[in-house]
Design an enzyme around this catalytic site. Sequence first.
Site, PDB file in Angstrom:
ATOM      1  N   GLY A   1       0.931  -1.110  -0.072  1.00  0.00           N
ATOM      2  CA  GLY A   1       0.021  -0.124  -0.017  1.00  0.00           C
ATOM      3  C   GLY A   1       0.710   1.335  -0.194  1.00  0.00           C
ATOM      4  O   GLY A   1       1.933   1.126  -0.487  1.00  0.00           O
ATOM      5  N   SER A   2       0.520   2.197   0.798  1.00  0.00           N
ATOM      6  CA  SER A   2       0.726   3.995   0.563  1.00  0.00           C
ATOM      7  C   SER A   2       2.213   3.638   1.603  1.00  0.00           C
ATOM      8  O   SER A   2       3.000   4.535   0.910  1.00  0.00           O
ATOM      9  CB  SER A   2      -0.079   4.806   1.083  1.00  0.00           C
ATOM     10  OG  SER A   2      -1.320   4.903   0.607  1.00  0.00           O
TER      11      SER A   2
END
Length: 582
Positions: free
Chosen positions: A287-288
Site C-alpha cells: 500500500g501507501s
Amino acid sequence: MAVEENNYSQDDTVSLGRASVEDIRNSRSRLFVVSGMFIFVFMALIFRLIEVSVFKGGKVFTVKSYDEFYDDDIKTRADITDRNGTLLAVNLSTASLYANPKVILDIDDAVKKVSAIFPETDAASLKSKLSSDKHFVWIKRNLTPKEQYKINELGLPGLYFKEEEKRIYPHKNLMSHILGFVDVDGKGISGIERKFNTYLSGSNNIGGVNEALQLSVDIRVQSVVRDVLSDAMEEFKALGAAGIVLDADTGEVISMVSMPDFNLNNPGDADHDAKFNRATYGVYEMGSTFKVFNMALGFEKNNLKLKDIFDVSEPIKVARFTIRDYHQKKKELTASEVFMFSSNIASVQIAVDAGEEAQREFLGRLGLLDELEIEIPEKSEPLYPDNWGKVSAVTISYGHGIAVTPMHVASATAALVNGGVLNPVTLLKKSRFSFLNSGVRVVQEDTSDKIRKIMRLAVKHGTGKNSDVEGYLVGGKTGSADKPKEGKYNTKVNISSFVSAFPMNEPKYVVLVMMDEPVGNAKTGGFTTGGMVAAPVAGEVIKRIAPILGVTPVDENDYEIQKEFWYDNERDKQQVAITAVE
C-alpha cells in the site's frame, strides 16, 4: 560249635585291591573329561556373552559402542549468540535409548514396560522394532534424566543408552524465525541453523568447536517487539503480524519478529502458519508505504520541490481505472502535503511524469525487485508485472500491483533516510564479519534530506500521528492495502502497515510494523488502516526500545529542530487540521 572256614585267599585280596585302584583311576579320568566339557561350554557362553554385549550390543554411555551400525561421531555444535553475547542456541549432553533385538529375552514384556515409560510411543511400532533381525534400533532420542532413570530401573537386557547432544534454545519462541532449528541428528534445517550449518557443525584448525556465531540481533529489543506485536494481534484479532528494527546506517537486523511463532525446542508441535516467516518470506502489496519510494522517484527524476503544487480536486482515470483519494478534498496540495495526507491522485501524477522505465529502474536500484541477501533460506522474490506499462506504473505508485516482503520496505526506507546508501540487510554482527558487503549510493543526499522531512511531517501533521513519541522525532508513512483473492481484491480484509525511522534529524533505526487482516474496534472507529492500527503499534515499540538502544531524547522545541522540520501551515489551516486515515 564248628567255626566256618574263611574261603578268601591272599591272592584274592591282592586281586580286589588292584581292581579298586583301576576303577578309581577310570572314575577320575571321566571326571576330568566331564569337567573339561563343562569348562569348555562355560567359556563358550562367556565368549558369546562378551560378543553380544560388547561387540554387537553396547555399553552405557560409550561413545563408539554402536559405530558398526551408526557411523557418525558426535560433533559438538557451535553456540549462537546475540550482538551482546547473550546465548541463543547451545548444545547440551543427553542420553538416547536404543536396543539390540538379538538380546531381548521377552519382547512382549519389554514392549509393555517401555511403553509405560513412553506413553506417546506406538506399541505396535515398538514391537516391530524389537522383533527385527537387526542389532541396532533406536527407541527414543534425547531422554530426560527422569526417563533415563526409569529405563535403568527396568534392568532389561538389550536396552542401552547412547550419549548424544541436543540443541537447546533458551528463549523458546523469541527467535524462532531467525534461528530456525535442527533435526534429531543435529543438522540445521531452517533459519540461521541451516544457512550456517557447515560452520556451526564444523571444527577449527586445532580440532575444537568453532567459536560462537554472533548475530546482529539484540535479544532485548527482540523481546519488546514480540511483546508489543503479540498484544496488538490480540487487540485487533489479526491473522498475523511482522515487526522489524534495522540499523539505518549498517543494514544490521536488530529485531525481526513474525507472528504467530513457535517454540524452537518443540518444532514438531508447530503448524505451517506458525513456521511461516511473514517478515522475509511472505510477499504483500504494502500500500501507501510505497509512496516513500514514489516521492524519492520524483525528487530524483522530476526535480520535484517540496512546495510544488498538485491539483487533487478530481479523480484520475487511467484506462478502465479511476484513481481516488481516501478522503477526496477538492484542493491543491504541495508535494509535502501530498505525502502527509497520502494522496493517491498526486502520487499517480508523480509516477506518470517520471515514466514507467524510470520507475522500474529506480525501484530496482532500491532493491525492491530482487531477492534479499539476508542470511536465512526463508526469503522470497518480489512479484511484479512482466509488462510494466502505464497502468502498472500508476498502481505501483501507491503500492498496488507489486508485492514485496516487509523486509524489502524496511531496507529501502533505511537507504532513503540514512543519506542515500543502500546496505544489504544482514543478521550477522558486521564488526565481526569483514566479508559482508558494503553499501552503495542509490539517491543523492539532498533527496534523503527531503524524505526525512516529509516523513517527520507525516507523523507530526498527517496520517502517522498515532506513532509520535515525544523526544524521538519519529517520522514515517502509513500503508493500507486490500488483499487480493481469486484475481480480485477483497475489500473486507487488508494489510495494515507503517514504516518509520527515528530520530529524523539523524536517523539511527528503521522500524516497520505490519498487521495481517486486523479487525477494527471501538478505539479505531472500526477502521483498520495503517494510521489507526499499525502506527500506534510502531510508536509503542519506539517508546520502549529507544532507551535500550541508547537513543537520547531531544528537545522538539529547539530552534534548529523546528527549523529543519518547519511546515508552513498558514497556507491551508483547514487541510492541516484534517485527521487523515488513509
